[in-house]
Scaffold this motif. Structure first.
Motif, PDB file in Angstrom:
ATOM      1  N   GLN A  13       0.819  -1.208   0.000  1.00  0.00           N
ATOM      2  CA  GLN A  13       0.000   0.000   0.000  1.00  0.00           C
ATOM      3  C   GLN A  13       0.853   1.258   0.000  1.00  0.00           C
ATOM      4  OE1 GLN A  13      -2.201  -1.064   3.512  1.00  0.00           O
ATOM      5  NE2 GLN A  13      -3.061  -2.835   2.453  1.00  0.00           N
ATOM      6  N   GLY A  65       0.521   3.806  -3.109  1.00  0.00           N
ATOM      7  CA  GLY A  65       0.267   5.203  -2.773  1.00  0.00           C
ATOM      8  C   GLY A  65       1.304   6.121  -3.380  1.00  0.00           C
ATOM      9  N   VAL A  76       1.001   9.034  -6.340  1.00  0.00           N
ATOM     10  CA  VAL A  76       1.566  10.358  -6.081  1.00  0.00           C
ATOM     11  C   VAL A  76       2.383  10.833  -7.275  1.00  0.00           C
ATOM     12  CG1 VAL A  76       3.380  11.518  -4.746  1.00  0.00           C
ATOM     13  CG2 VAL A  76       1.566  10.297  -3.572  1.00  0.00           C
ATOM     14  N   GLY A  95      -1.997   9.917  -2.575  1.00  0.00           N
ATOM     15  CA  GLY A  95      -1.352   8.836  -1.836  1.00  0.00           C
ATOM     16  C   GLY A  95      -2.338   8.079  -0.965  1.00  0.00           C
ATOM     17  N   ILE A  96      -3.217   8.815  -0.283  1.00  0.00           N
ATOM     18  CA  ILE A  96      -4.228   8.178   0.565  1.00  0.00           C
ATOM     19  C   ILE A  96      -5.156   7.306  -0.275  1.00  0.00           C
ATOM     20  CG2 ILE A  96      -6.192   8.609   2.085  1.00  0.00           C
ATOM     21  CD1 ILE A  96      -4.762  11.187   2.975  1.00  0.00           C
ATOM     22  N   GLY A 112      -4.564   5.993  -3.244  1.00  0.00           N
ATOM     23  CA  GLY A 112      -3.850   4.839  -3.789  1.00  0.00           C
ATOM     24  C   GLY A 112      -3.728   3.709  -2.782  1.00  0.00           C
ATOM     25  N   GLY A 113      -3.331   4.042  -1.558  1.00  0.00           N
ATOM     26  CA  GLY A 113      -3.217   3.011  -0.528  1.00  0.00           C
ATOM     27  C   GLY A 113      -4.557   2.408  -0.165  1.00  0.00           C
ATOM     28  N   TYR A 135      -5.816   0.043  -2.941  1.00  0.00           N
ATOM     29  CA  TYR A 135      -5.095  -1.229  -2.952  1.00  0.00           C
ATOM     30  C   TYR A 135      -5.512  -2.100  -1.766  1.00  0.00           C
ATOM     31  CZ  TYR A 135      -1.336  -4.191  -4.680  1.00  0.00           C
ATOM     32  OH  TYR A 135      -0.622  -5.231  -5.241  1.00  0.00           O
ATOM     33  N   GLY A 159      -5.297   3.587   3.600  1.00  0.00           N
ATOM     34  CA  GLY A 159      -5.142   5.020   3.345  1.00  0.00           C
ATOM     35  C   GLY A 159      -4.006   5.638   4.148  1.00  0.00           C
ATOM     36  N   GLY A 214      -0.859   4.565   2.521  1.00  0.00           N
ATOM     37  CA  GLY A 214      -0.659   5.354   1.315  1.00  0.00           C
ATOM     38  C   GLY A 214      -0.152   6.746   1.615  1.00  0.00           C
ATOM     39  N   LEU A 215      -0.631   7.329   2.728  1.00  0.00           N
ATOM     40  CA  LEU A 215      -0.120   8.636   3.141  1.00  0.00           C
ATOM     41  C   LEU A 215       1.346   8.542   3.529  1.00  0.00           C
ATOM     42  CD1 LEU A 215      -0.664  11.607   3.791  1.00  0.00           C
ATOM     43  CD2 LEU A 215      -1.453  10.900   6.062  1.00  0.00           C
ATOM     44  N   ALA A 271       3.190   8.556   0.329  1.00  0.00           N
ATOM     45  CA  ALA A 271       3.256   9.912  -0.220  1.00  0.00           C
ATOM     46  C   ALA A 271       4.336  10.724   0.478  1.00  0.00           C
ATOM     47  CB  ALA A 271       1.898  10.598  -0.071  1.00  0.00           C
TER      48      ALA A 271
END
Length: 371
Positions: free
Chosen positions: A92, A96, A100, A122-123, A125-126, A129, A252, A255-256, A259
């Motif tokens: 993730q 993320g 980005v 990024g959030i 994307g994670g 996934y 999320g 993903g952050l 990022a």
């Protein structure tokens, strides 16, 4: 109510003491190995402390490593409170970061809009996934640990193709993307160091997750499901919907973290190895923090100091940086062992305090007079 508050404070204090004792024991054991390697106690300890906090550059490196560790730890805590477990944070993080790079390189905006949009990417994307594993578990009954472990391998291959194919910087022979514009990157907090303004995410995210879990209806539902699915169903809460939501939220947060690693990294380009081991190390941070959002902050600082100080020790006193991995693994083993012992002790204490209700006496059988 007062007794309940006292019980919570006593339990929280015991968890804090347990985490501190585990950390101290692990560090002492590591120092024993340092001494066995022929390095004096003072030299080893001094090299570690100087490597983590000795200079402004080292302090910046420690704090920079703390950001993704905290975010991943919070992701684990969220999903743990809902009674679910997964190990998909490495994948993730990578997905993320991949999203980005798309927003950073393909969308041209001023800094005040570009950076927030990159973080949201990024959030998303994670979370997307993680949603794959959440759907497989909720709809098909696929174990989320197994699915996320396999999805990690898929993410590695996707990112390797990404930085070699569609987003490869043709001016470099290395698998890197073109430099990300400054409008999409976190500004430096300390000039010429690894520390950027993304450090503000650490206290902010910890407070938000602590508030979410303890003061909101969504957090109550997660804790209710985590305490028992049967109880949750009787209360009208769907364990599958709540568990899937927790998995997606944890993705999320991962993903952050991805990022942050991309837009606050040492270089403006994204490579295929930017995720390092933050995904799995973040789980260890959460375990040491006893799954407390606020305690995850000092636990992440400790692990970040181990990473930063271990790298310096290898160059100054000749101690291999693999000792850091040993310390982290030892902490996990000690935490699990201490948690098991504490759980057994609490069960026995609760059993001894439960009053025993005497069984009702059997009614006396009266004999009927014989005719």
């Amino acid at each position: 109510m007062i007794d309940s508050m006292r019980g919570r404070l006593r339990s929280g204090g015991l968890d804090f003491v347990l985490s501190v004792v585990v950390a101290i024991v692990a560090l002492l054991v590591a120092l024993i190995f340092v001494i066995a390697a022929g390095v004096s106690f003072t030299s080893g300890a001094s090299a570690f402390v100087d490597g983590a906090f000795g200079t402004q550059l080292n302090i910046a490196g420690t704090l920079a490593k703390m950001v993704p560790l905290t975010l991943v730890a919070l992701g684990w805590i969220v999903v743990f409170k809902a009674g679910r477990f997964h190990v998909g944070f490495p994948g993730q993080i990578l997905i993320g970061g991949l999203l980005v790079s798309v927003v950073a390189l393909k969308i041209d905006l001023p800094a005040g809009l570009h950076l927030p949009l990159v973080l949201i990417a990024g959030i998303v994307g994670g979370a997307l996934y993680a949603d794959i594993a959440a759907w497989l578990w909720a709809r098909r009954g696929v174990n989320e640990i197994l699915s996320t472990l396999l999805l990690n391998l898929v993410a590695v291959q996707i990112l390797a193709w990404w930085v070699r194919g569609p987003f490869h910087d043709h001016s470099s022979p290395l698998p890197l993307t073109p430099p990300l514009p400054n409008t999409s990157r976190w500004p430096e907090l300390l000039k010429n160091t690894d520390l950027h303004w993304d450090i503000v995410l650490v206290p902010l995210a910890a407070i938000v997750i602590a508030f979410l879990l303890s003061r909101t209806l969504a957090g109550f539902r997660m804790r209710l499901v985590g305490s028992g699915e049967r109880v949750a169903r009787q209360a009208g809460v769907s364990p599958r919907a709540t568990g899937a939501g927790a998995i997606i939220l944890s993705g999320g947060l991962a993903g952050l973290a991805g990022a942050s690693l991309v837009v606050a990294g040492t270089t403006p380009q994204m490579g295929e190895d930017f995720g390092a081991n933050y995904g799995f190390t973040g789980i260890a941070v959460a375990l040491l923090a006893r799954n407390s959002p606020l305690a995850a902050v000092p636990a992440a600082l400790l692990f970040a100091a181990l990473e930063q100080g271990g790298q310096t020790m290898e160059g100054t006193v000749g101690i291999s940086s693999s000792l850091v991995d040993f310390i982290q693994g030892l902490m996990i083993v000690l935490v699990l062992a201490a948690t098991t012992i504490l759980y057994i002790a609490r069960r026995r204490a609760a059993g001894s305090r439960t009053p025993r209700v005497p069984a009702p006496a059997a009614p006396e059988r009266q004999l009927e007079p014989s005719p």
